[in-house]
Motif scaffolding. Structure first.
Motif, PDB file in Angstrom:
ATOM      1  N   TYR A  14       5.516   4.916   5.146  1.00  0.00           N
ATOM      2  CA  TYR A  14       5.747   4.060   5.849  1.00  0.00           C
ATOM      3  C   TYR A  14       5.373   2.868   5.709  1.00  0.00           C
ATOM      4  N   ARG A  15       4.887   2.130   4.441  1.00  0.00           N
ATOM      5  CA  ARG A  15       4.584   1.110   3.969  1.00  0.00           C
ATOM      6  C   ARG A  15       6.707   1.110   2.947  1.00  0.00           C
ATOM      7  N   TYR A  16       6.904   1.602   2.167  1.00  0.00           N
ATOM      8  CA  TYR A  16       8.037   1.419   1.898  1.00  0.00           C
ATOM      9  C   TYR A  16       9.602   2.049   1.934  1.00  0.00           C
ATOM     10  N   THR A  17       9.579   3.273   2.420  1.00  0.00           N
ATOM     11  CA  THR A  17      10.533   3.980   3.095  1.00  0.00           C
ATOM     12  C   THR A  17      12.353   3.077   3.705  1.00  0.00           C
TER      13      THR A  17
ATOM     14  N   THR B 261       0.325  -3.194 -16.078  1.00  0.00           N
ATOM     15  CA  THR B 261       1.813  -1.975 -15.841  1.00  0.00           C
ATOM     16  C   THR B 261       2.746  -2.666 -14.785  1.00  0.00           C
ATOM     17  N   GLU B 262       1.925  -2.901 -13.860  1.00  0.00           N
ATOM     18  CA  GLU B 262       3.078  -3.598 -12.636  1.00  0.00           C
ATOM     19  C   GLU B 262       3.899  -4.587 -13.071  1.00  0.00           C
ATOM     20  N   LEU B 263       2.895  -5.613 -13.641  1.00  0.00           N
ATOM     21  CA  LEU B 263       3.677  -6.501 -14.369  1.00  0.00           C
ATOM     22  C   LEU B 263       5.243  -6.328 -15.234  1.00  0.00           C
TER      23      LEU B 263
ATOM     24  N   GLN C 298       2.222   5.255  -5.834  1.00  0.00           N
ATOM     25  CA  GLN C 298       2.036   5.027  -5.059  1.00  0.00           C
ATOM     26  C   GLN C 298       3.068   3.463  -5.557  1.00  0.00           C
ATOM     27  N   SER C 299       3.382   3.414  -7.069  1.00  0.00           N
ATOM     28  CA  SER C 299       4.364   2.393  -7.271  1.00  0.00           C
ATOM     29  C   SER C 299       5.389   2.366  -6.780  1.00  0.00           C
ATOM     30  N   VAL C 300       5.397   1.216  -6.007  1.00  0.00           N
ATOM     31  CA  VAL C 300       6.921   1.529  -5.675  1.00  0.00           C
ATOM     32  C   VAL C 300       7.725   0.308  -6.634  1.00  0.00           C
ATOM     33  N   GLN C 301       7.761  -0.416  -7.129  1.00  0.00           N
ATOM     34  CA  GLN C 301       8.591  -0.885  -8.078  1.00  0.00           C
ATOM     35  C   GLN C 301       9.268   0.183  -9.606  1.00  0.00           C
ATOM     36  N   TYR C 302       8.066   0.908  -9.275  1.00  0.00           N
ATOM     37  CA  TYR C 302       8.068   2.184 -10.543  1.00  0.00           C
ATOM     38  C   TYR C 302       9.991   3.063 -10.020  1.00  0.00           C
TER      39      TYR C 302
END
Length: 322
Positions: A203-206, A72-74, A141-145
């Motif tokens: 924390y990771r992606y904002t 899915t992430e790909l 938590q999917s940052v790509q989406y």
């Protein structure tokens, strides 16, 4: 003779190409001579790819769960690849626009059809056991989406539906981002406390997401559309492609998630929580979020009815087509 002339022409072009590199063509030809032949497995890093599935339990179906999410992430990366080309394009070429949207929609189609792997491809009993080893990780938590959404439309269109009228493009990116719709899906309605899943994600992606949103100010796919000449904005093929993308991203894809959630988390005695603690029954229904990337291309009636045909799936999971 013809082949010799062609080779000579190619050598001259190579000499011109490498002239500014500080090395002559002969050095590059030596490098070509010494190189190993390329193999399929080296080119796609097959051994590395197949080593990336590391289950945390002994249940066989967990490996399916991992691989499906990696696949899915790909696909998300493929969608972003096309979106980036669209926002970088300055030509306003209609054919280019439509073709990139067609590619994006083909990726969504593959994703949506593949969700049967999640819905039917695992044993519910196994899932309910190995999921406890995954806390608090979640597909939420999917940052790509989240990045796909930011590339598609301005942040004011992603503000939670209950607050959307209070915001506009006049608000800062930070203000809009703080009220983005998906945050409410991982926030306790009563206490206002964010789940650990959301806290980790923020924390990771904002910083990355806010930076991306600022880079795309007035430059999203939505803005690319409204900047087209009138004839382009009315092009039937383009409008159909935009609507298909909207429905795929904001109706069909969440609907498939609902089917999976009901399959594994729904039960007669009460629904289970998602691994990340998200309020999935309130978060996933398209008619609750009413996220629309390109609102200008719909009538008021279409916007009012957005996703409503699926709202009864929340209360009647037997109607979900699985």
């Amino acid at each position: 003779m013809e082949d010799k002339e062609r080779v000579k022409s190619q050598i001259l072009k190579l000499e011109e190409k490498y002239r500014d590199s500080g090395q002559d063509l002969s050095s590059y030809l030596d490098g070509l001579l010494y190189q190993r032949y390329l193999t399929y497995w080296d080119y796609i890093h097959l051994d590395t790819l197949l080593s990336l599935q590391v289950p945390r339990t002994h249940f066989p179906d967990e490996e399916i769960f991992i691989m499906y999410h990696q696949i899915t992430e790909l696909y998300f990366k493929l969608i972003l690849h096309e979106q980036k080309q669209l926002v970088d394009d300055k030509s306003q070429n209609l054919d280019f626009f439509v073709e990139r949207l067609r590619r994006i929609n083909s990726y969504y189609t593959a994703l949506i059809s593949s969700f049967s792997i999640m819905i039917k491809g695992m044993e519910r009993e196994q899932f309910l056991q190995y999921r406890m080893a995954l806390l608090p990780a979640s597909g939420f938590q999917s940052v790509q989406y989240r990045t796909i959404e930011i590339y598609a439309t301005p942040l004011e269109n992603l503000v939670h539906e209950s607050q959307r009228e209070q915001f506009s493009s006049n608000n800062t990116v930070e203000e809009l981002y703080e009220n983005i719709y998906w945050k409410k899906g991982a926030t306790d309605v009563t206490t206002g406390e964010k789940t650990l899943t959301l806290k980790q994600f923020e924390y990771r992606y904002t910083p990355r997401l806010v930076r991306t949103a600022k880079q795309l100010l007035n430059g999203t796919i939505y803005h690319k559309y409204v900047a087209l000449p009138e004839a382009g904005r009315k092009n039937k093929e383009l409008l159909e492609a935009l609507k298909t993308m909207d429905l795929n991203a904001n109706v069909n894809w969440p609907l498939m998630h609902m089917g999976s959630a009901h399959r594994y988390l729904g039960k007669d005695s009460g629904d289970l929580n998602a691994t990340g603690g998200t309020n999935w029954k309130d978060y996933l229904p398209p008619s609750f979020q009413k996220i629309v990337f390109f609102p200008e291309i719909y009538t008021k009636e279409e916007l009012n009815e957005w996703g409503k045909q699926w709202v009864d799936h929340i209360y009647n999971p037997n109607k979900i087509n699985t």
